[in-house]
Design a protein around this motif. Structure first.
Motif, mmCIF file in Angstrom:
data_model
loop_
_atom_site.group_PDB
_atom_site.id
_atom_site.type_symbol
_atom_site.label_atom_id
_atom_site.label_comp_id
_atom_site.label_asym_id
_atom_site.label_seq_id
_atom_site.Cartn_x
_atom_site.Cartn_y
_atom_site.Cartn_z
ATOM 1 N N HIS A 63 16.390 15.512 9.945
ATOM 2 C CA HIS A 63 17.555 14.961 9.241
ATOM 3 C C HIS A 63 17.330 14.843 7.739
ATOM 4 O O HIS A 63 18.296 14.874 6.966
ATOM 5 C CB HIS A 63 17.904 13.590 9.820
ATOM 6 C CG HIS A 63 18.528 13.644 11.180
ATOM 7 N ND1 HIS A 63 19.771 14.178 11.410
ATOM 8 C CD2 HIS A 63 18.054 13.225 12.398
ATOM 9 C CE1 HIS A 63 20.075 14.086 12.702
ATOM 10 N NE2 HIS A 63 19.045 13.521 13.322
ATOM 11 N N PHE A 64 16.071 14.715 7.332
ATOM 12 C CA PHE A 64 15.753 14.553 5.911
ATOM 13 C C PHE A 64 14.667 15.559 5.547
ATOM 14 O O PHE A 64 13.481 15.208 5.457
ATOM 15 C CB PHE A 64 15.307 13.117 5.628
ATOM 16 C CG PHE A 64 16.290 12.074 6.102
ATOM 17 C CD1 PHE A 64 17.430 11.798 5.368
ATOM 18 C CD2 PHE A 64 16.078 11.400 7.302
ATOM 19 C CE1 PHE A 64 18.348 10.855 5.814
ATOM 20 C CE2 PHE A 64 16.980 10.456 7.754
ATOM 21 C CZ PHE A 64 18.129 10.185 7.015
ATOM 22 N N PRO A 65 15.032 16.818 5.347
ATOM 23 C CA PRO A 65 14.040 17.863 5.059
ATOM 24 C C PRO A 65 13.305 17.604 3.744
ATOM 25 O O PRO A 65 13.699 16.753 2.941
ATOM 26 C CB PRO A 65 14.886 19.132 5.004
ATOM 27 C CG PRO A 65 16.280 18.679 4.766
ATOM 28 C CD PRO A 65 16.405 17.336 5.398
ATOM 29 N N LEU A 66 12.240 18.366 3.547
ATOM 30 C CA LEU A 66 11.327 18.127 2.435
ATOM 31 C C LEU A 66 12.043 18.048 1.090
ATOM 32 O O LEU A 66 11.762 17.162 0.277
ATOM 33 C CB LEU A 66 10.257 19.226 2.397
ATOM 34 C CG LEU A 66 9.240 19.133 1.265
ATOM 35 C CD1 LEU A 66 8.470 17.810 1.338
ATOM 36 C CD2 LEU A 66 8.281 20.315 1.314
ATOM 37 N N GLY A 67 12.968 18.957 0.830
ATOM 38 C CA GLY A 67 13.650 18.954 -0.464
ATOM 39 C C GLY A 67 14.392 17.655 -0.722
ATOM 40 O O GLY A 67 14.342 17.101 -1.833
ATOM 41 N N LEU A 68 15.064 17.156 0.287
ATOM 42 C CA LEU A 68 15.801 15.901 0.150
ATOM 43 C C LEU A 68 14.844 14.732 -0.013
ATOM 44 O O LEU A 68 15.080 13.824 -0.823
ATOM 45 C CB LEU A 68 16.694 15.694 1.379
ATOM 46 C CG LEU A 68 17.601 14.455 1.371
ATOM 47 C CD1 LEU A 68 18.558 14.501 0.182
ATOM 48 C CD2 LEU A 68 18.370 14.341 2.686
ATOM 49 N N ARG A 69 13.749 14.753 0.723
ATOM 50 C CA ARG A 69 12.765 13.674 0.596
ATOM 51 C C ARG A 69 12.151 13.654 -0.802
ATOM 52 O O ARG A 69 11.924 12.581 -1.385
ATOM 53 C CB ARG A 69 11.661 13.819 1.652
ATOM 54 C CG ARG A 69 12.161 13.726 3.085
ATOM 55 C CD ARG A 69 11.039 13.397 4.056
ATOM 56 N NE ARG A 69 9.921 14.323 4.012
ATOM 57 C CZ ARG A 69 9.820 15.408 4.759
ATOM 58 N NH1 ARG A 69 10.808 15.754 5.588
ATOM 59 N NH2 ARG A 69 8.746 16.183 4.684
ATOM 60 N N GLN A 70 11.876 14.830 -1.337
ATOM 61 C CA GLN A 70 11.323 14.888 -2.689
ATOM 62 C C GLN A 70 12.328 14.374 -3.721
ATOM 63 O O GLN A 70 11.957 13.674 -4.673
ATOM 64 C CB GLN A 70 10.909 16.319 -3.019
ATOM 65 C CG GLN A 70 9.690 16.802 -2.240
ATOM 66 C CD GLN A 70 9.356 18.245 -2.515
ATOM 67 O OE1 GLN A 70 10.228 19.052 -2.877
ATOM 68 N NE2 GLN A 70 8.081 18.601 -2.346
ATOM 69 N N GLN A 71 13.573 14.701 -3.507
ATOM 70 C CA GLN A 71 14.620 14.241 -4.423
ATOM 71 C C GLN A 71 14.692 12.716 -4.469
ATOM 72 O O GLN A 71 14.862 12.121 -5.544
ATOM 73 C CB GLN A 71 15.969 14.819 -3.990
ATOM 74 C CG GLN A 71 17.140 14.373 -4.856
ATOM 75 C CD GLN A 71 18.477 14.899 -4.326
ATOM 76 O OE1 GLN A 71 18.512 15.772 -3.464
ATOM 77 N NE2 GLN A 71 19.558 14.355 -4.832
ATOM 78 N N LEU A 121 7.009 11.259 4.016
ATOM 79 C CA LEU A 121 6.933 11.277 5.477
ATOM 80 C C LEU A 121 5.527 11.657 5.869
ATOM 81 O O LEU A 121 5.125 12.819 5.812
ATOM 82 C CB LEU A 121 7.930 12.283 6.056
ATOM 83 C CG LEU A 121 7.939 12.407 7.587
ATOM 84 C CD1 LEU A 121 8.250 11.065 8.243
ATOM 85 C CD2 LEU A 121 8.936 13.468 8.041
ATOM 86 N N TYR A 122 4.745 10.661 6.266
ATOM 87 C CA TYR A 122 3.374 10.920 6.710
ATOM 88 C C TYR A 122 3.358 11.063 8.229
ATOM 89 O O TYR A 122 4.303 10.680 8.933
ATOM 90 C CB TYR A 122 2.431 9.803 6.267
ATOM 91 C CG TYR A 122 2.819 8.431 6.764
ATOM 92 C CD1 TYR A 122 2.392 7.964 8.017
ATOM 93 C CD2 TYR A 122 3.598 7.571 5.981
ATOM 94 C CE1 TYR A 122 2.736 6.716 8.471
ATOM 95 C CE2 TYR A 122 3.937 6.316 6.430
ATOM 96 C CZ TYR A 122 3.524 5.879 7.667
ATOM 97 O OH TYR A 122 3.874 4.635 8.127
ATOM 98 N N ARG A 123 2.271 11.619 8.719
ATOM 99 C CA ARG A 123 2.148 11.758 10.165
ATOM 100 C C ARG A 123 1.574 10.478 10.769
ATOM 101 O O ARG A 123 0.655 9.896 10.212
ATOM 102 C CB ARG A 123 1.237 12.945 10.532
ATOM 103 C CG ARG A 123 1.904 14.291 10.252
ATOM 104 C CD ARG A 123 1.061 15.424 10.769
ATOM 105 N NE ARG A 123 1.746 16.699 10.606
ATOM 106 C CZ ARG A 123 1.268 17.863 11.029
ATOM 107 N NH1 ARG A 123 0.079 17.899 11.638
ATOM 108 N NH2 ARG A 123 1.954 18.962 10.859
ATOM 109 N N PRO A 124 2.123 10.038 11.893
ATOM 110 C CA PRO A 124 1.635 8.803 12.501
ATOM 111 C C PRO A 124 0.225 8.981 13.058
ATOM 112 O O PRO A 124 -0.206 10.090 13.353
ATOM 113 C CB PRO A 124 2.643 8.537 13.627
ATOM 114 C CG PRO A 124 3.219 9.887 13.942
ATOM 115 C CD PRO A 124 3.240 10.640 12.634
#
Length: 268
Positions: free
Chosen positions: A252-260, A265-268
């Motif tokens: 739902h929140f791909p890398l580009g959006l997360r960077q913006q 998003l780390y791995r559990p």
């Protein structure tokens, strides 16, 4: 499936291992060991494993609220079905070895994995008495091994017209080991897929909605707050299906959006 950190070896396990390996060595000189020959002294590790895994199954990540007797031997102790016409002797000398023990639910352990331990074609078998992995190349992903299971397995949505999406595990990047692990453990069995869907609709979707609403306002602080609240809840050590939650958020929140929005998003 996420990476498992067993933590320190339980006090007393090493002493038990030395005594039991010596006892079993005398038995296997005469005949292959039977399940009854092993006893259950490895259960000394059961509670430590259960706690280390956040009270979840090492394979399917379902919550296990009761301490079942299923101390799982990653390399099977009695017999090992490696595929083809390979020998089927088990890894009896590892039955009390901390690095070979996990905690699994009855469905994954008793109904699906059982004695299956497929190897890469052409792989040599670990010699008796040796520590793994040695020359052996396992096809199953070890939750406590050197590889992150999330490098091999990911969850993706499967859409059907008029119905909510189902989340199913697939081999990440075509990983052969991921595919075989899913097959052997039946991580895509219908009952589990239902649990995956319930987890997403009952818990993850609530956080997805909150994050989207915060982003929609253009308020970076609110977005970061909603994001951190989601990670705290979904990646809590005793939360089920953390790998699934990670992949739903990533979808739902791909890398580009997360960077913006500066959302990590780390791995559990």
């Amino acid at each position: 499936m996420i990476r498992v950190d067993r933590g320190p070896k339980p006090e007393g396990l090493e002493a038990i291992r030395k005594l039991e390996v010596k006892r079993l060595a005398a038995i296997v000189r005469g005949a292959p060991p039977k399940a009854a020959d092993f006893g259950n002294r490895y259960n000394i590790a059961r509670r430590d494993l259960w706690k280390a895994q956040g009270q979840t199954c090492c394979y399917c990540e379902r919550r296990i609220d009761r301490l079942y007797n299923d101390v799982e031997h990653f390399r099977p102790k009695t017999r090992a079905h490696r595929g083809g016409d390979r020998p089927t002797h088990g890894y009896w000398w590892l039955a009390w070895t901390w690095e070979n023990l996990l905690f699994a639910c009855p469905n994954c352990n008793r109904r699906h994995k059982k004695n299956k331990f497929p190897l890469v074609r052409g792989s040599r078998i670990l010699p008796v008495g040796h520590s793994p992995p040695g020359p052996e190349r396992a096809l199953l992903v070890d939750p406590a091994g050197s590889d992150d299971p999330m490098d091999h397995i990911q969850f993706v949505p499967f859409h059907r017209a008029g119905k909510k999406a189902k989340w199913i595990p697939v081999a990440r990047g075509g990983s052969r080991r991921g595919k075989r692990t899913i097959q052997v453990l039946k991580l895509d069995r219908p009952a589990l897929v239902t649990h995956y869907g319930d987890h997403v609709s009952d818990l993850v979707d609530h956080h997805v909605k909150g994050i989207r609403e915060a982003i929609g306002t253009g308020d970076g602080h609110a977005a970061a707050k909603a994001w951190q609240a989601a990670l705290k809840k979904l990646f809590h050590p005793r939360q089920a299906f953390k790998a699934l939650s990670h992949d739903v958020l990533d979808h739902h929140f791909p890398l580009g959006l997360r960077q913006q929005w500066r959302l990590e998003l780390y791995r559990p």
